[in-house]
Scaffold this motif. Sequence first.
Motif, PDB file in Angstrom:
ATOM      1  N   TYR A  26       0.825  -1.212   0.000  1.00 45.31           N
ATOM      2  CA  TYR A  26       0.000   0.000   0.000  1.00 45.31           C
ATOM      3  C   TYR A  26       0.859   1.263   0.000  1.00 45.31           C
ATOM      4  O   TYR A  26       0.467   2.304  -0.535  1.00 45.31           O
ATOM      5  CB  TYR A  26      -0.964  -0.003   1.183  1.00 45.31           C
ATOM      6  N   VAL A  44       2.050   1.890  -3.577  1.00 44.45           N
ATOM      7  CA  VAL A  44       0.994   2.550  -4.348  1.00 44.45           C
ATOM      8  C   VAL A  44       0.968   4.047  -4.042  1.00 44.45           C
ATOM      9  O   VAL A  44       0.870   4.894  -4.943  1.00 44.45           O
ATOM     10  CB  VAL A  44      -0.379   1.905  -4.055  1.00 44.45           C
ATOM     11  N   ALA A  45       1.070   4.390  -2.738  1.00 46.86           N
ATOM     12  CA  ALA A  45       1.059   5.799  -2.331  1.00 46.86           C
ATOM     13  C   ALA A  45       2.242   6.549  -2.920  1.00 46.86           C
ATOM     14  O   ALA A  45       2.112   7.693  -3.381  1.00 46.86           O
ATOM     15  CB  ALA A  45       1.067   5.897  -0.814  1.00 46.86           C
ATOM     16  N   LYS A  85       3.884   5.859  -5.674  1.00 45.76           N
ATOM     17  CA  LYS A  85       3.690   6.031  -7.115  1.00 45.76           C
ATOM     18  C   LYS A  85       2.698   7.161  -7.402  1.00 45.76           C
ATOM     19  O   LYS A  85       2.808   7.850  -8.416  1.00 45.76           O
ATOM     20  CB  LYS A  85       3.216   4.721  -7.726  1.00 45.76           C
ATOM     21  N   GLN A  86       1.754   7.364  -6.485  1.00 41.97           N
ATOM     22  CA  GLN A  86       0.819   8.473  -6.642  1.00 41.97           C
ATOM     23  C   GLN A  86       1.484   9.806  -6.346  1.00 41.97           C
ATOM     24  O   GLN A  86       1.202  10.823  -6.994  1.00 41.97           O
ATOM     25  CB  GLN A  86      -0.399   8.262  -5.735  1.00 41.97           C
ATOM     26  N   GLU A  87       2.398   9.818  -5.369  1.00 38.47           N
ATOM     27  CA  GLU A  87       3.058  11.065  -4.992  1.00 38.47           C
ATOM     28  C   GLU A  87       4.008  11.572  -6.074  1.00 38.47           C
ATOM     29  O   GLU A  87       4.350  12.758  -6.102  1.00 38.47           O
ATOM     30  CB  GLU A  87       3.818  10.881  -3.680  1.00 38.47           C
ATOM     31  N   ARG A  88       4.411  10.677  -6.960  1.00 37.01           N
ATOM     32  CA  ARG A  88       5.301  11.120  -8.037  1.00 37.01           C
ATOM     33  C   ARG A  88       4.616  12.158  -8.923  1.00 37.01           C
ATOM     34  O   ARG A  88       5.288  12.963  -9.582  1.00 37.01           O
ATOM     35  CB  ARG A  88       5.757   9.930  -8.875  1.00 37.01           C
ATOM     36  N   LEU A  89       3.278  12.164  -8.903  1.00 40.48           N
ATOM     37  CA  LEU A  89       2.548  13.134  -9.724  1.00 40.48           C
ATOM     38  C   LEU A  89       2.743  14.559  -9.211  1.00 40.48           C
ATOM     39  O   LEU A  89       2.720  15.518  -9.980  1.00 40.48           O
ATOM     40  CB  LEU A  89       1.051  12.780  -9.750  1.00 40.48           C
ATOM     41  N   THR A  90       2.924  14.723  -7.912  1.00 42.18           N
ATOM     42  CA  THR A  90       3.121  16.046  -7.321  1.00 42.18           C
ATOM     43  C   THR A  90       4.601  16.408  -7.206  1.00 42.18           C
ATOM     44  O   THR A  90       4.943  17.580  -7.022  1.00 42.18           O
ATOM     45  CB  THR A  90       2.498  16.116  -5.911  1.00 42.18           C
ATOM     46  N   LYS A 143       9.078   6.402 -16.010  1.00 37.27           N
ATOM     47  CA  LYS A 143       8.126   5.415 -15.496  1.00 37.27           C
ATOM     48  C   LYS A 143       8.621   3.995 -15.751  1.00 37.27           C
ATOM     49  O   LYS A 143       8.313   3.077 -15.008  1.00 37.27           O
ATOM     50  CB  LYS A 143       6.764   5.615 -16.158  1.00 37.27           C
ATOM     51  N   VAL A 155       9.844   4.132  -9.796  1.00 37.69           N
ATOM     52  CA  VAL A 155       9.890   5.492  -9.271  1.00 37.69           C
ATOM     53  C   VAL A 155      11.332   5.796  -8.906  1.00 37.69           C
ATOM     54  O   VAL A 155      11.912   5.144  -8.050  1.00 37.69           O
ATOM     55  CB  VAL A 155       8.979   5.642  -8.033  1.00 37.69           C
TER      56      VAL A 155
END
Length: 210
Positions: free
Chosen positions: A135, A138-139, A141-146, A188, A192
Amino acid sequence: MTAKDCGRNHHHHQRLYYRPLAALLGFIVLSLFLVLVIYLILLPTKPHLILQDAAVYAFNLSAANLLTTSLQVTLSSRNPNERIGIYYDKLEVYASYHSQQITPRTALPSSYQGHKDTTVWSLNLNGNSVPLAPYLAVALKQERLTGTVLINVRVEGRIRWKVGTFISGKYHLHVNCICPAYVNFGSKSNGVAVGPAIGYQLIMNCHVDV
């Protein structure tokens, strides 16, 4: 001399023997009580820790959810007390991502901090291929957007207070410093990955529990 008189003399000698012992014990108890009163009146204030700066050399998550971390951080600790010194015992520093430890613990040397003194520690925190909880992967990989990752620099150990010649028992020290790492993520296809090392001044206050 009757047996009754002998008994009286025996008890009299016992009283003479115990009087100095009782006086010494009373003096020790009174001294400890006075030290405790002084300690409570002064009421020591917990140390003030700051994360001064940090450099991120690596923060790479592989496709197998293995995280490699390399940080260089500078921590400073200030003793805010005017009449109380602080002994730092067995302090250990490590980095964590959310709730998971991501680097081994690095020991800091034991030291004494005088009144209003400041101590600075500069150290490297490195973790190689640490399995990251699914989990958290996953978090991340999402933070890479910011482009921002929140890394916690934590300090754990024990401290003692020094008031005059009195030294207290050991108290647990827990410190949490939030390091907002603004990183430049890579391709990608490589999972990351962080780009070139980024160093920056933080001056972030840390949360301290004693």
